[in-house]
Write a protein that holds these residues in place. Sequence first.
Motif, short mmCIF file in Angstrom:
data_model
loop_
_atom_site.label_atom_id
_atom_site.label_comp_id
_atom_site.label_asym_id
_atom_site.label_seq_id
_atom_site.Cartn_x
_atom_site.Cartn_y
_atom_site.Cartn_z
N PRO A 270 -26.53 -19.36 28.13
CA PRO A 270 -25.51 -19.15 27.11
C PRO A 270 -24.39 -20.17 27.29
O PRO A 270 -24.13 -20.64 28.39
N PRO B 287 -23.52 -10.47 18.44
CA PRO B 287 -23.48 -10.99 19.81
C PRO B 287 -23.33 -9.89 20.86
O PRO B 287 -22.78 -8.83 20.60
N ALA C 95 -19.73 -15.19 28.37
CA ALA C 95 -20.78 -15.92 27.66
C ALA C 95 -21.31 -15.02 26.56
O ALA C 95 -21.55 -13.84 26.76
N GLU C 96 -21.46 -15.61 25.39
CA GLU C 96 -21.98 -14.89 24.24
C GLU C 96 -23.49 -15.10 24.18
O GLU C 96 -23.97 -16.22 24.35
N ALA C 97 -24.21 -14.03 23.93
CA ALA C 97 -25.67 -14.10 23.80
C ALA C 97 -26.09 -13.31 22.58
O ALA C 97 -25.50 -12.27 22.29
#
Length: 178
Positions: free
Chosen positions: A14, A117, A129-131
Amino acid sequence: MPPAHPVDPPVGLPLGFSDHDHGACRRAALDRAAARCAEARLQLTPVRRRVLEILLEAHAAQGAYDVLERLSAEGMGSQPPVAYRALKFLTDHGFAHRIERLNAYVACAHPDAAHEPGFMICRTCKLVAEAPIEPARGALGRSAAETGFTIEKTVMEVEGLCPACRDPHSDADAGPAC
């Protein structure tokens, strides 16, 4: 295959946890925000733009009062509504996300795409962290469909250690690469 966008992370990592050109990352996000606002006839005022710039300085969540402190120091307003209104605009239009666990905000890593997200929050360095998550396609979505429930909003936040803080041989005190 088209070239990777400057803010696209290496495959498998990410954006917040990847080593990348953060200057290009910030510039690209600001350019995209300005273009989207122009297309949608939204006003990216100087305060809104500055708040987005502050959020883009690092892939770490920042509280509204942290943002307000910066705005105040720069002569852009010292009352809480100044920061909260700008943050609301940014979250309403997909340029930022609110991290419930931290009561803070982070710039969106994929503002050009409609997405749900999830967030990975490092408990040591506070990097976020964006996933992408797809709750409607997973077990939760199947359970909801079986019961007739309609999912309208999902908040997924997990806490743990980022690669830099988890690796005992890394210099975790140096903070994230960007």
